[in-house]
Write a protein that holds these residues in place. Sequence first.
Motif, PDB file in Angstrom:
ATOM      1  N   THR A 242     -54.850 -84.147 -59.612  1.00 26.43           N
ATOM      2  CA  THR A 242     -55.109 -83.275 -60.762  1.00 26.43           C
ATOM      3  C   THR A 242     -56.194 -82.232 -60.533  1.00 26.43           C
ATOM      4  O   THR A 242     -56.405 -81.383 -61.391  1.00 26.43           O
ATOM      5  CB  THR A 242     -55.502 -84.109 -61.996  1.00 26.43           C
ATOM      6  OG1 THR A 242     -56.699 -84.840 -61.712  1.00 26.43           O
ATOM      7  CG2 THR A 242     -54.398 -85.075 -62.381  1.00 26.43           C
ATOM      8  N   SER A 243     -56.879 -82.279 -59.412  1.00 26.51           N
ATOM      9  CA  SER A 243     -57.959 -81.323 -59.158  1.00 26.51           C
ATOM     10  C   SER A 243     -57.397 -79.925 -58.925  1.00 26.51           C
ATOM     11  O   SER A 243     -56.283 -79.767 -58.416  1.00 26.51           O
ATOM     12  CB  SER A 243     -58.758 -81.738 -57.914  1.00 26.51           C
ATOM     13  OG  SER A 243     -59.473 -82.903 -58.168  1.00 26.51           O
ATOM     14  N   PRO A 244     -58.187 -78.894 -59.274  1.00 31.45           N
ATOM     15  CA  PRO A 244     -57.761 -77.528 -59.002  1.00 31.45           C
ATOM     16  C   PRO A 244     -57.556 -77.326 -57.500  1.00 31.45           C
ATOM     17  O   PRO A 244     -58.309 -77.860 -56.683  1.00 31.45           O
ATOM     18  CB  PRO A 244     -58.940 -76.680 -59.494  1.00 31.45           C
ATOM     19  CG  PRO A 244     -59.711 -77.562 -60.410  1.00 31.45           C
ATOM     20  CD  PRO A 244     -59.470 -78.955 -59.956  1.00 31.45           C
ATOM     21  N   LYS A 245     -56.513 -76.587 -57.163  1.00 23.18           N
ATOM     22  CA  LYS A 245     -56.194 -76.380 -55.752  1.00 23.18           C
ATOM     23  C   LYS A 245     -56.197 -74.889 -55.450  1.00 23.18           C
ATOM     24  O   LYS A 245     -55.320 -74.168 -55.863  1.00 23.18           O
ATOM     25  CB  LYS A 245     -54.834 -76.978 -55.426  1.00 23.18           C
ATOM     26  CG  LYS A 245     -54.809 -78.485 -55.512  1.00 23.18           C
ATOM     27  CD  LYS A 245     -53.397 -79.020 -55.444  1.00 23.18           C
ATOM     28  CE  LYS A 245     -53.344 -80.515 -55.621  1.00 23.18           C
ATOM     29  NZ  LYS A 245     -53.643 -80.961 -56.961  1.00 23.18           N
ATOM     30  N   ASP A 246     -57.208 -74.455 -54.737  1.00 21.20           N
ATOM     31  CA  ASP A 246     -57.245 -73.084 -54.230  1.00 21.20           C
ATOM     32  C   ASP A 246     -56.817 -73.144 -52.767  1.00 21.20           C
ATOM     33  O   ASP A 246     -55.716 -72.732 -52.414  1.00 21.20           O
ATOM     34  CB  ASP A 246     -58.645 -72.495 -54.404  1.00 21.20           C
ATOM     35  CG  ASP A 246     -58.717 -71.033 -54.008  1.00 21.20           C
ATOM     36  OD1 ASP A 246     -57.666 -70.369 -53.989  1.00 21.20           O
ATOM     37  OD2 ASP A 246     -59.825 -70.559 -53.724  1.00 21.20           O
ATOM     38  N   THR A 247     -57.680 -73.697 -51.941  1.00 18.34           N
ATOM     39  CA  THR A 247     -57.309 -73.903 -50.543  1.00 18.34           C
ATOM     40  C   THR A 247     -56.755 -75.303 -50.334  1.00 18.34           C
ATOM     41  O   THR A 247     -56.115 -75.575 -49.330  1.00 18.34           O
ATOM     42  CB  THR A 247     -58.532 -73.729 -49.614  1.00 18.34           C
ATOM     43  OG1 THR A 247     -59.487 -74.744 -49.925  1.00 18.34           O
ATOM     44  CG2 THR A 247     -59.147 -72.365 -49.772  1.00 18.34           C
ATOM     45  N   GLY A 248     -57.028 -76.212 -51.250  1.00 17.70           N
ATOM     46  CA  GLY A 248     -56.552 -77.584 -51.161  1.00 17.70           C
ATOM     47  C   GLY A 248     -57.568 -78.546 -50.596  1.00 17.70           C
ATOM     48  O   GLY A 248     -57.417 -79.753 -50.739  1.00 17.70           O
ATOM     49  N   SER A 249     -58.621 -78.048 -49.955  1.00 20.99           N
ATOM     50  CA  SER A 249     -59.594 -78.951 -49.340  1.00 20.99           C
ATOM     51  C   SER A 249     -60.407 -79.704 -50.398  1.00 20.99           C
ATOM     52  O   SER A 249     -60.786 -80.852 -50.175  1.00 20.99           O
ATOM     53  CB  SER A 249     -60.516 -78.203 -48.385  1.00 20.99           C
ATOM     54  OG  SER A 249     -61.268 -77.229 -49.074  1.00 20.99           O
ATOM     55  N   TYR A 250     -60.673 -79.089 -51.535  1.00 18.74           N
ATOM     56  CA  TYR A 250     -61.428 -79.755 -52.600  1.00 18.74           C
ATOM     57  C   TYR A 250     -60.644 -80.963 -53.116  1.00 18.74           C
ATOM     58  O   TYR A 250     -61.177 -82.068 -53.224  1.00 18.74           O
ATOM     59  CB  TYR A 250     -61.713 -78.773 -53.739  1.00 18.74           C
ATOM     60  CG  TYR A 250     -62.330 -79.407 -54.965  1.00 18.74           C
ATOM     61  CD1 TYR A 250     -63.654 -79.816 -54.959  1.00 18.74           C
ATOM     62  CD2 TYR A 250     -61.588 -79.596 -56.126  1.00 18.74           C
ATOM     63  CE1 TYR A 250     -64.231 -80.405 -56.081  1.00 18.74           C
ATOM     64  CE2 TYR A 250     -62.153 -80.174 -57.250  1.00 18.74           C
ATOM     65  CZ  TYR A 250     -63.468 -80.574 -57.221  1.00 18.74           C
ATOM     66  OH  TYR A 250     -64.028 -81.163 -58.323  1.00 18.74           O
ATOM     67  N   ALA A 251     -59.381 -80.774 -53.425  1.00 18.26           N
ATOM     68  CA  ALA A 251     -58.563 -81.854 -53.977  1.00 18.26           C
ATOM     69  C   ALA A 251     -58.382 -82.989 -52.971  1.00 18.26           C
ATOM     70  O   ALA A 251     -58.377 -84.158 -53.345  1.00 18.26           O
ATOM     71  CB  ALA A 251     -57.209 -81.319 -54.420  1.00 18.26           C
ATOM     72  N   LYS A 252     -58.251 -82.668 -51.707  1.00 18.36           N
ATOM     73  CA  LYS A 252     -58.023 -83.690 -50.685  1.00 18.36           C
ATOM     74  C   LYS A 252     -59.277 -84.490 -50.362  1.00 18.36           C
ATOM     75  O   LYS A 252     -59.199 -85.543 -49.753  1.00 18.36           O
ATOM     76  CB  LYS A 252     -57.537 -83.036 -49.389  1.00 18.36           C
ATOM     77  CG  LYS A 252     -56.163 -82.450 -49.475  1.00 18.36           C
ATOM     78  CD  LYS A 252     -55.813 -81.769 -48.171  1.00 18.36           C
ATOM     79  CE  LYS A 252     -54.530 -80.978 -48.315  1.00 18.36           C
ATOM     80  NZ  LYS A 252     -54.254 -80.176 -47.114  1.00 18.36           N
ATOM     81  N   ASN A 253     -60.449 -84.001 -50.764  1.00 19.07           N
ATOM     82  CA  ASN A 253     -61.715 -84.555 -50.321  1.00 19.07           C
ATOM     83  C   ASN A 253     -62.291 -85.641 -51.224  1.00 19.07           C
ATOM     84  O   ASN A 253     -63.414 -86.071 -51.022  1.00 19.07           O
ATOM     85  CB  ASN A 253     -62.732 -83.419 -50.157  1.00 19.07           C
ATOM     86  CG  ASN A 253     -63.572 -83.579 -48.925  1.00 19.07           C
ATOM     87  OD1 ASN A 253     -63.302 -84.430 -48.090  1.00 19.07           O
ATOM     88  ND2 ASN A 253     -64.595 -82.766 -48.814  1.00 19.07           N
ATOM     89  N   TRP A 254     -61.550 -86.106 -52.225  1.00 21.88           N
ATOM     90  CA  TRP A 254     -62.064 -87.157 -53.111  1.00 21.88           C
ATOM     91  C   TRP A 254     -62.111 -88.490 -52.383  1.00 21.88           C
ATOM     92  O   TRP A 254     -61.191 -88.842 -51.648  1.00 21.88           O
ATOM     93  CB  TRP A 254     -61.203 -87.279 -54.366  1.00 21.88           C
ATOM     94  CG  TRP A 254     -61.448 -86.154 -55.309  1.00 21.88           C
ATOM     95  CD1 TRP A 254     -60.640 -85.088 -55.529  1.00 21.88           C
ATOM     96  CD2 TRP A 254     -62.593 -85.964 -56.142  1.00 21.88           C
ATOM     97  NE1 TRP A 254     -61.207 -84.243 -56.445  1.00 21.88           N
ATOM     98  CE2 TRP A 254     -62.410 -84.750 -56.845  1.00 21.88           C
ATOM     99  CE3 TRP A 254     -63.749 -86.688 -56.365  1.00 21.88           C
ATOM    100  CZ2 TRP A 254     -63.340 -84.274 -57.748  1.00 21.88           C
ATOM    101  CZ3 TRP A 254     -64.678 -86.201 -57.270  1.00 21.88           C
ATOM    102  CH2 TRP A 254     -64.463 -85.003 -57.956  1.00 21.88           C
TER     103      TRP A 254
END
Length: 132
Positions: A51-63
């Motif tokens: 559910t995290s915002p995905k710009d580059t995708g690294s933020y969402a994958k990093n949980w």
Amino acid sequence: MSKSNAITINSVDFSAELKKVLSKYGDDITEITRHLVKRAGNEARDKLKQTSPKDTGSYAKNWMAGNYTWSAFGADIVVYNGFPTYRLAHLLEKGHANRGGGRTPAKVHIKPVEEEVKQELEKNIRQAIENV
């Protein structure tokens, strides 16, 4: 009831047996709670990845889920966003001021997952206690 069917137990034996039973019950509840808290942390991590915002995708994958703490007062688990995107969590969740003025709107995505997982964990712990 005839004397041959009667069971006699003195208070010292009863007290010792009761302590054993209650200790086992407490240990079972503690073990179940630890398992459920760990599972809830992993579920929160997985939901945040989705559910995290995905710009580059690294933020969402990093949980990540970790830093388990067990004490007499309860069990804690920390779900966090790792390096290098850990600073984004607060900025995205709360919004922030822009360099040239104005504000970026908040993208609330952590709080709903937290509330959902907390309610599910409480329900699961209550069910586990009833079934022990």
